[in-house]
Design an enzyme around this catalytic site. Structure first.
Site, mmCIF file in Angstrom:
data_model
loop_
_atom_site.group_PDB
_atom_site.id
_atom_site.type_symbol
_atom_site.label_atom_id
_atom_site.label_comp_id
_atom_site.label_asym_id
_atom_site.label_seq_id
_atom_site.Cartn_x
_atom_site.Cartn_y
_atom_site.Cartn_z
ATOM 1 N N GLU A 44 -27.638 5.729 9.085
ATOM 2 C CA GLU A 44 -26.935 4.756 8.238
ATOM 3 C C GLU A 44 -27.450 4.963 6.828
ATOM 4 O O GLU A 44 -28.576 4.572 6.513
ATOM 5 C CB GLU A 44 -27.229 3.326 8.706
ATOM 6 N N GLY B 69 -32.608 10.718 5.080
ATOM 7 C CA GLY B 69 -31.880 10.769 6.356
ATOM 8 C C GLY B 69 -31.686 12.193 6.829
ATOM 9 O O GLY B 69 -31.842 12.505 8.015
ATOM 10 N N GLY C 120 -31.466 4.381 5.559
ATOM 11 C CA GLY C 120 -32.099 4.672 4.276
ATOM 12 C C GLY C 120 -31.260 5.627 3.460
ATOM 13 O O GLY C 120 -30.036 5.689 3.618
ATOM 14 N N SER C 121 -31.925 6.368 2.606
ATOM 15 C CA SER C 121 -31.210 7.228 1.661
ATOM 16 C C SER C 121 -30.684 8.487 2.349
ATOM 17 O O SER C 121 -31.211 8.917 3.377
ATOM 18 C CB SER C 121 -32.151 7.619 0.528
ATOM 19 N N THR C 122 -29.682 9.078 1.744
ATOM 20 C CA THR C 122 -29.095 10.299 2.286
ATOM 21 C C THR C 122 -30.132 11.425 2.297
ATOM 22 O O THR C 122 -30.222 12.189 3.267
ATOM 23 C CB THR C 122 -27.864 10.692 1.442
ATOM 24 N N GLU D 98 -24.980 6.684 -5.847
ATOM 25 C CA GLU D 98 -25.347 5.307 -5.526
ATOM 26 C C GLU D 98 -26.405 4.844 -6.529
ATOM 27 O O GLU D 98 -27.521 5.371 -6.547
ATOM 28 C CB GLU D 98 -25.913 5.274 -4.101
ATOM 29 N N CYS E 162 -26.177 -1.154 0.864
ATOM 30 C CA CYS E 162 -25.490 0.116 1.144
ATOM 31 C C CYS E 162 -23.984 -0.071 1.043
ATOM 32 O O CYS E 162 -23.274 0.813 0.600
ATOM 33 C CB CYS E 162 -25.874 0.625 2.520
ATOM 34 N N LYS F 102 -40.611 1.516 12.315
ATOM 35 C CA LYS F 102 -41.330 1.764 11.058
ATOM 36 C C LYS F 102 -40.564 1.023 9.967
ATOM 37 O O LYS F 102 -39.501 1.460 9.525
ATOM 38 C CB LYS F 102 -41.378 3.269 10.804
HETATM 39 P P1 NAD Z 1 -35.536 5.709 1.852
HETATM 40 O O1 NAD Z 1 -34.721 6.807 2.439
HETATM 41 O O2 NAD Z 1 -36.406 6.012 0.709
HETATM 42 O O3 NAD Z 1 -36.489 5.068 2.963
HETATM 43 C C1 NAD Z 1 -35.978 4.594 4.197
HETATM 44 C C2 NAD Z 1 -37.088 4.636 5.226
HETATM 45 O O4 NAD Z 1 -37.468 5.996 5.419
HETATM 46 C C3 NAD Z 1 -38.354 3.888 4.817
HETATM 47 O O5 NAD Z 1 -38.886 3.247 5.948
HETATM 48 C C4 NAD Z 1 -39.278 5.006 4.372
HETATM 49 O O6 NAD Z 1 -40.631 4.685 4.535
HETATM 50 C C5 NAD Z 1 -38.874 6.123 5.314
HETATM 51 N N1 NAD Z 1 -39.185 7.464 4.836
HETATM 52 C C6 NAD Z 1 -39.317 7.895 3.556
HETATM 53 N N2 NAD Z 1 -39.618 9.214 3.536
HETATM 54 C C7 NAD Z 1 -39.653 9.623 4.822
HETATM 55 C C8 NAD Z 1 -39.871 10.885 5.446
HETATM 56 N N3 NAD Z 1 -40.157 11.974 4.747
HETATM 57 N N4 NAD Z 1 -39.802 10.942 6.798
HETATM 58 C C9 NAD Z 1 -39.516 9.853 7.531
HETATM 59 N N5 NAD Z 1 -39.303 8.634 6.997
HETATM 60 C C10 NAD Z 1 -39.364 8.519 5.653
HETATM 61 O O7 NAD Z 1 -34.465 4.579 1.550
HETATM 62 P P2 NAD Z 1 -34.747 3.193 0.855
HETATM 63 O O8 NAD Z 1 -34.948 3.455 -0.583
HETATM 64 O O9 NAD Z 1 -35.778 2.447 1.619
HETATM 65 O O10 NAD Z 1 -33.371 2.435 1.118
HETATM 66 C C11 NAD Z 1 -32.298 2.531 0.284
HETATM 67 C C12 NAD Z 1 -31.217 3.386 0.900
HETATM 68 O O11 NAD Z 1 -30.886 2.883 2.198
HETATM 69 C C13 NAD Z 1 -29.945 3.331 0.113
HETATM 70 O O12 NAD Z 1 -29.422 4.626 -0.012
HETATM 71 C C14 NAD Z 1 -29.022 2.479 0.986
HETATM 72 O O13 NAD Z 1 -27.673 2.720 0.786
HETATM 73 C C15 NAD Z 1 -29.478 2.844 2.344
HETATM 74 N N6 NAD Z 1 -29.086 1.825 3.322
HETATM 75 C C16 NAD Z 1 -28.051 2.095 4.173
HETATM 76 C C17 NAD Z 1 -27.618 1.145 5.083
HETATM 77 C C18 NAD Z 1 -26.475 1.441 6.002
HETATM 78 O O14 NAD Z 1 -26.312 0.719 6.963
HETATM 79 N N7 NAD Z 1 -25.655 2.455 5.756
HETATM 80 C C19 NAD Z 1 -28.249 -0.093 5.129
HETATM 81 C C20 NAD Z 1 -29.299 -0.347 4.255
HETATM 82 C C21 NAD Z 1 -29.704 0.636 3.351
#
Ligand code: NAD
Length: 486
Positions: free
Chosen positions: A247, A230, A225-227, A389, A281, A172
């Site tokens: 991550e 996650g 994605g975000s904490t 962040e 990140c 996804k």
């Molecule tokens: P996000 O958490 O908003 O979204 C990440 C993914 O989750 C997207 O595909 C989104 O569609 C999906 N998503 C959103 N709500 C969901 C739910 N309720 N259930 C299941 N999936 C859902 O994060 P973002 O804004 O896309 O990315 C930014 C964040 O990602 C930052 O916090 C960044 O630090 C982190 N990040 C971490 C790493 C790492 O390796 N540690 C790498 C890249 C980004």
């Protein structure tokens, strides 16, 4: 390569829905077209397809899977320009950075394509009358929910080791950046990957992502994605006792000691926070500087920021837009309180904006999501901008007096992802590297050109589990121990 139509890719076919959303170009604010919103039915179809493909895929030889992945890597290299363009439009990132992401994406497929040939179990000499060995077996159907900041790299670093070890995958991509995931899935078919082994479901996080996270047919879930999200995803996986790799975010610190090469540290810290407009990140968003070189460091970073070009990703500036107007507002919200002396909460109104601090409208583009490179000094380490962040081109500098103070500041947030030590003292470099709570620590440098070969991941609010390097092969497999009475 034809431009992919923006709908799910399941069992080698495009599967569209009548429900769609607009994909907005953050460089201009204009629509790039509609994206299909996969619902529970399409996610179900993708998982069932992957399940059906798994029986024969896991039975293929590592050599065969490795050859396919290396062939895909070659195809990615051939299509760098198209992939980079799609990536730049979807995310706003400067073309040079997008091209580099495409190259790193190919490197992941090549690395795991080559590594899988030499990935073995163990033989354990327990007793002379017992033959004991371990097998590394694929989980089965793996789910991958990805962020928008490095779509090509994140796709490859999760999918390549999963496929190499004999798993099938349902991916996804982020809502904002679906197109390169679809292009990669199509290239994988061209490389000879059987249909159903790799599927992509497009859609919104709360719909498509949530359906994938909760699906009982997913044997292992990787989330980037975000904490906040996650933890939701991990909770959904916990309901069916499915393993997860998380991550998440970071608030990583450079620690610049008095004996450091200050010009180099300033240059690298400035460049690292500008990359992808600070939406990384692993961005080193805090610079902790010994008080004796603090003023010099601040001055040098500001001088770098003053030279930055800003504009649409496709014009290849130093700094592109943020991912969306919403993200622009979020960054502005953090920066607005600085130096007002009136911020509510712990230390929010402290500090001084040394450079930038506001949105930008390069070439009169009023609907873009641009933000000036921003340097903030002297903010209270407890303030939200120093703790959370920001995910923008915003760097905060903090003075320190002793090594202990530097380490305490570096470890003083809820995140634990990366750290950097800048010093000429070898003993201090190793001492501090051991003390910093992080999954990776750099000494007199930052980042390693994608770091395909280097295990990566965090702890605390930065997540758990490791990606990249050979360790990712362990994450993608479970150990089976076989005991044979001779
Ligand atoms: P996000 O958490 O908003 O979204 C990440 C993914 O989750 C997207 O595909 C989104 O569609 C999906 N998503 C959103 N709500 C969901 C739910 N309720 N259930 C299941 N999936 C859902 O994060 P973002 O804004 O896309 O990315 C930014 C964040 O990602 C930052 O916090 C960044 O630090 C982190 N990040 C971490 C790493 C790492 O390796 N540690 C790498 C890249 C980004």
């Amino acid at each position: 390569m034809n431009e992919p139509s923006v709908a799910s890719f399941i069992d080698g076919r495009t599967v569209a829905t009548s429900a769609v959303y607009e994909n907005i170009d953050p460089s201009t604010g204009r629509s790039l077209g509609e994206v299909s919103r996969a619902g529970a039915a399409q996610v179900d179809e993708a998982v069932a397809t992957a399940r059906a493909a798994h029986r024969s895929w896991r039975a293929t030889t590592p050599e065969h899977r490795g050859d396919l992945l290396c062939c895909l890597a070659d195809l990615i290299d051939t299509h760098t320009e198209e992939l980079a363009r799609l990536e730049s439009e979807d995310s706003g990132k400067p073309l040079t950075q997008a091209r580099n992401d495409a190259r790193v994406c190919a490197r992941y497929f090549r690395f795991y394509g080559r590594a899988i040939d030499s990935y073995y179990g163990l033989s354990i000499p327990l007793r002379p009358d017992l033959h004991v060995y371990t097998r590394r077996e694929p989980h089965g159907v793996t789910g991958h929910i990805l962020a928008w900041n490095y779509p090509l790299q994140l796709f490859a670093r999760r999918v390549a080791p999963a496929l190499a070890t004999g798993n099938c995958a349902v991916v996804k991509p982020a809502d904002e950046t679906p197109r390169t995931a679809l292009a990669l899935a199509r290239l994988a078919r061209t490389a000879g990957l059987p249909s159903g082994v790799l599927n992509v479901v497009t859609g919104l996080g709360a719909e498509t992502g949530a359906a994938l996270a909760a699906h009982p047919g997913i044997d292992h879930l990787g989330f980037v994605g975000s904490t906040r999200v996650g933890s939701l995803v991990a909770a959904a996986a916990a309901e069916r006792v499915s393993p997860v790799t998380l991550e998440l975010g970071g608030k990583s610190a450079h620690m610049v000691f008095a004996d450091a090469d200050v010009p180099k540290a300033a240059e690298v810290a400035a460049r690292a926070i500008l990359q992808n407009a600070g939406q990384t990140c692993s961005a080193g968003s805090r610079v902790l500087v010994h008080e004796s070189v603090h003023a010099e460091m601040v001055e040098r970073i500001a001088a770098h920021f003053a030279k930055v070009t800003i504009g649409p990703g496709l014009t290849d500036p130093d700094l592109g837009p943020l991912i969306s107007r919403k993200q622009q507002e979020r960054v502005r919200g953090y920066v607005d309180g600085v130096g007002t002396g009136t911020g509510n909460g712990s230390g929010s109104g402290s500090g001084e904006i040394v450079f930038g601090g506001t949105v930008a409208e390069p070439a009169g583009i009023t609907e873009g999501a641009y933000f000036l490179p921003t340097l903030i000094d002297g903010v209270d380490p407890a303030a939200s901008i120093a703790q959370e962040e920001v995910f923008g081109p915003v760097l905060a500098t903090f003075p320190f007096a002793t090594e202990e103070e530097a380490v305490a500041l570096a470890n003083g947030t809820e995140y634990a992802l990366l750290g950097a030590v800048w010093t000429a003292d070898l003993s201090r470099a190793h001492r501090v590297a051991a003390e910093v709570e992080a999954g990776q620590v750099y000494v007199n440098t930052y980042g390693a050109g994608g770091g395909v070969e280097l295990p990566f991941g965090g702890s605390r609010k930065s997540g758990y589990g490791r990606e990249k390097g050979v360790e990712a092969l362990d994450s993608c497999t479970a150990t089976k121990t076989v005991v044979v009475q001779l």
